[in-house]
Scaffold this active site. Structure first.
Site, PDB file in Angstrom:
ATOM      1  N   ALA A  36       0.814  -1.222   0.000  1.00 49.81           N
ATOM      2  CA  ALA A  36       0.000   0.000   0.000  1.00 49.81           C
ATOM      3  C   ALA A  36       0.842   1.264   0.000  1.00 49.81           C
ATOM      4  O   ALA A  36       1.981   1.279   0.456  1.00 49.81           O
ATOM      5  CB  ALA A  36      -0.914   0.002   1.220  1.00 49.81           C
ATOM      6  N   SER A  60      -1.761  -2.446  -5.500  1.00 44.06           N
ATOM      7  CA  SER A  60      -2.524  -2.487  -4.267  1.00 44.06           C
ATOM      8  C   SER A  60      -3.860  -1.771  -4.416  1.00 44.06           C
ATOM      9  O   SER A  60      -3.965  -0.725  -5.060  1.00 44.06           O
ATOM     10  CB  SER A  60      -1.726  -1.828  -3.136  1.00 44.06           C
ATOM     11  OG  SER A  60      -2.527  -1.670  -1.977  1.00 44.06           O
ATOM     12  N   TYR A 111      -9.775  -5.723  -2.063  1.00 42.23           N
ATOM     13  CA  TYR A 111     -10.437  -5.965  -0.786  1.00 42.23           C
ATOM     14  C   TYR A 111     -11.930  -5.779  -1.024  1.00 42.23           C
ATOM     15  O   TYR A 111     -12.337  -4.923  -1.828  1.00 42.23           O
ATOM     16  CB  TYR A 111      -9.976  -4.966   0.274  1.00 42.23           C
ATOM     17  CG  TYR A 111      -8.577  -5.165   0.782  1.00 42.23           C
ATOM     18  CD1 TYR A 111      -8.297  -6.101   1.770  1.00 42.23           C
ATOM     19  CD2 TYR A 111      -7.529  -4.391   0.291  1.00 42.23           C
ATOM     20  CE1 TYR A 111      -7.009  -6.267   2.249  1.00 42.23           C
ATOM     21  CE2 TYR A 111      -6.240  -4.546   0.764  1.00 42.23           C
ATOM     22  CZ  TYR A 111      -5.980  -5.486   1.744  1.00 42.23           C
ATOM     23  OH  TYR A 111      -4.706  -5.651   2.207  1.00 42.23           O
ATOM     24  N   THR A 170      -7.545 -10.498  -1.781  1.00 44.30           N
ATOM     25  CA  THR A 170      -6.904 -10.737  -0.488  1.00 44.30           C
ATOM     26  C   THR A 170      -7.960 -11.261   0.488  1.00 44.30           C
ATOM     27  O   THR A 170      -8.973 -10.601   0.732  1.00 44.30           O
ATOM     28  CB  THR A 170      -6.252  -9.449   0.033  1.00 44.30           C
ATOM     29  OG1 THR A 170      -5.148  -9.127  -0.823  1.00 44.30           O
ATOM     30  CG2 THR A 170      -5.740  -9.623   1.451  1.00 44.30           C
ATOM     31  N   LYS A 185      -5.311 -14.600  -2.444  1.00 48.23           N
ATOM     32  CA  LYS A 185      -4.060 -14.300  -1.734  1.00 48.23           C
ATOM     33  C   LYS A 185      -4.303 -14.383  -0.233  1.00 48.23           C
ATOM     34  O   LYS A 185      -5.127 -13.648   0.310  1.00 48.23           O
ATOM     35  CB  LYS A 185      -3.554 -12.910  -2.106  1.00 48.23           C
ATOM     36  CG  LYS A 185      -2.249 -12.515  -1.419  1.00 48.23           C
ATOM     37  CD  LYS A 185      -1.793 -11.144  -1.886  1.00 48.23           C
ATOM     38  CE  LYS A 185      -0.464 -10.763  -1.269  1.00 48.23           C
ATOM     39  NZ  LYS A 185      -0.577 -10.488   0.181  1.00 48.23           N
ATOM     40  N   HIS A 238       0.275 -12.183   4.624  1.00 44.32           N
ATOM     41  CA  HIS A 238       0.124 -10.723   4.588  1.00 44.32           C
ATOM     42  C   HIS A 238       1.364 -10.042   5.170  1.00 44.32           C
ATOM     43  O   HIS A 238       1.254  -9.024   5.874  1.00 44.32           O
ATOM     44  CB  HIS A 238      -1.129 -10.312   5.373  1.00 44.32           C
ATOM     45  CG  HIS A 238      -1.780  -9.061   4.860  1.00 44.32           C
ATOM     46  ND1 HIS A 238      -2.982  -9.068   4.195  1.00 44.32           N
ATOM     47  CD2 HIS A 238      -1.400  -7.767   4.908  1.00 44.32           C
ATOM     48  CE1 HIS A 238      -3.315  -7.822   3.877  1.00 44.32           C
ATOM     49  NE2 HIS A 238      -2.355  -7.016   4.301  1.00 44.32           N
ATOM     50  N   ARG A 245       1.525  -9.286   8.937  1.00 44.38           N
ATOM     51  CA  ARG A 245       0.874  -8.084   9.452  1.00 44.38           C
ATOM     52  C   ARG A 245      -0.530  -8.364   9.992  1.00 44.38           C
ATOM     53  O   ARG A 245      -1.199  -7.457  10.483  1.00 44.38           O
ATOM     54  CB  ARG A 245       0.802  -7.024   8.352  1.00 44.38           C
ATOM     55  CG  ARG A 245       2.161  -6.522   7.934  1.00 44.38           C
ATOM     56  CD  ARG A 245       2.145  -5.829   6.575  1.00 44.38           C
ATOM     57  NE  ARG A 245       1.492  -4.547   6.571  1.00 44.38           N
ATOM     58  CZ  ARG A 245       2.044  -3.400   6.982  1.00 44.38           C
ATOM     59  NH1 ARG A 245       3.274  -3.410   7.477  1.00 44.38           N
ATOM     60  NH2 ARG A 245       1.384  -2.261   6.915  1.00 44.38           N
TER      61      ARG A 245
END
Length: 364
Positions: A80, A107, A130, A156, A229, A253, A256
């Site tokens: 990001a 992203s 997302y 994701t 993902k 991720h 994270r």
């Protein structure tokens, strides 16, 4: 500092030039950061078993992903807000990826718009997605990506809520207003704990109810192939196959999200064995050397995606830094293949690596 000769050097330069808040945002992981450390350390516990007296005068690293040819099995992962690292942001990253003849995954939370990245250069790009509670916004982003020539959607699936990133809380990290969402969504959301507002923003926007059955909705709004993902287990790999997706990315991720989830290199083989070659399995997490790329390929990945090192290259030297990071990994992979007796990617096999449990089985 002298010119960087490896990815660690780029990391050190980036640490010196980035504001602390942004460096911590890029480099940090969830909670105790156990998985963050393990993503890198787990590679060090894998040995390479080289073959000798093989003709390696020519090394061919080229491959294809979803029909698109790459110079090497090294792609750019979705990360990001690249303008935190460099004013040119994702446009510079896209140009570097195109120059290296590889695929960039843009992203969902990019600081440059889909259109700016698409018009910056010719190149194969995928788009990360997302799913928001406001499905119309996610659908609009998919449509914009498709209209602007992106070739696949990377969904994701490991972020129903944002992981607890304590460095961002301490730094009171604030989500910026992203140009992609202008007129659609505001990031002016206040944290209840007077820390980072990233978690509050994610809680306000992300659709935590999204599940396997909702993949049908995504298929209904795009003709592009869909990759998942965030797969880490055999069970979810089998479900992904049954759902008809075009590929899987083994990922935690960047450590994270859920701390104490497995290092991705430790989860890779489980997923590969479940898939049995029926769809591509890609990989990200903890890659810092060409030897790491080799190990992931030996364990069954078709290609790898690079995240933080791309950001560090961008922060250190802009577009040329990103290009150099990719070239370094390609050069190191080429040398590893030569020294391991593998003139082409097809020659890299499971027998070229030995993991800790392999050694245990040998003793038994």
């Amino acid at each position: 500092m002298a010119d960087p000769v490896n990815l660690s050097d780029f990391h050190e330069i980036a640490k010196g030039v980035l504001p602390k808040m942004y460096y911590d945002y890029y480099s940090g992981g969830a909670e105790d950061q156990h998985t963050l450390k393990e993503n890198v350390e787990a590679f060090r516990r894998i040995n390479i078993r080289p073959r000798i007296l093989v003709d390696v005068s020519k090394i061919d690293m080229s491959t294809t992903i979803l029909g698109y040819r790459l110079s090497a099995p090294i792609m750019v992962a979705p990360t990001a807000m690249h303008q935190f690292a460099h004013p040119e942001g994702e446009v510079a990253t896209a140009r570097a990826a195109a120059a290296c003849n590889t695929i960039m995954v843009l992203s969902f939370n990019s600081t440059c718009t889909v259109e700016e990245v698409a018009s910056s250069c010719d190149g194969v790009r995928f788009f990360q997605l997302y799913v928001f509670k406001r499905r119309d916004i996610s659908a609009l982003m998919v449509q914009r990506a498709e209209r602007n020539g992106f070739k696949a959607i990377v969904l994701t699936v490991d972020t129903p809520k944002l992981g607890r990133r304590e460095a961002d809380i301490k730094n009171k990290m604030i989500a910026p207003q992203l140009k992609n969402f202008e007129g659609l969504l505001s990031t002016d959301i206040h944290s209840t704990d007077k820390g980072s507002n990233l978690a509050a923003y994610a809680s306000e926007t992300l659709d935590a109810s999204f599940s396997w059955k909702d993949l049908e909705w995504l298929r209904s709004i795009t003709k592009l192939p869909i990759l998942l993902k965030g797969v880490l287990t055999r069970e979810d790999a089998i479900k992904a196959l049954e759902s008809g997706v075009a590929g899987i990315i083994v990922s935690n991720h960047g450590a994270r999200q859920l701390d104490y989830s497995p290092a991705t290199i430790n989860a890779l083989e489980e997923v590969v064995l479940a898939v049995r070659g029926r769809i591509p399995v890609l990989f990200d997490g903890g890659l810092r050397r060409g030897t790491d790329v080799f190990k992931a390929l030996a364990l069954g990945a078709q290609a790898v995606l690079i995240g933080r090192p791309i950001i560090y290259g961008l922060a250190a030297k802009g577009e040329s830094g990103v290009r150099r990071v990719i070239e370094m990994l390609k050069d190191e992979l080429e040398l590893t293949m030569a020294l391991s007796g593998c003139p082409a990617l097809k020659d890299i096999t499971r027998s070229h690596v030995r993991l800790g449990y392999d050694r245990l089985q040998c003793k038994i």
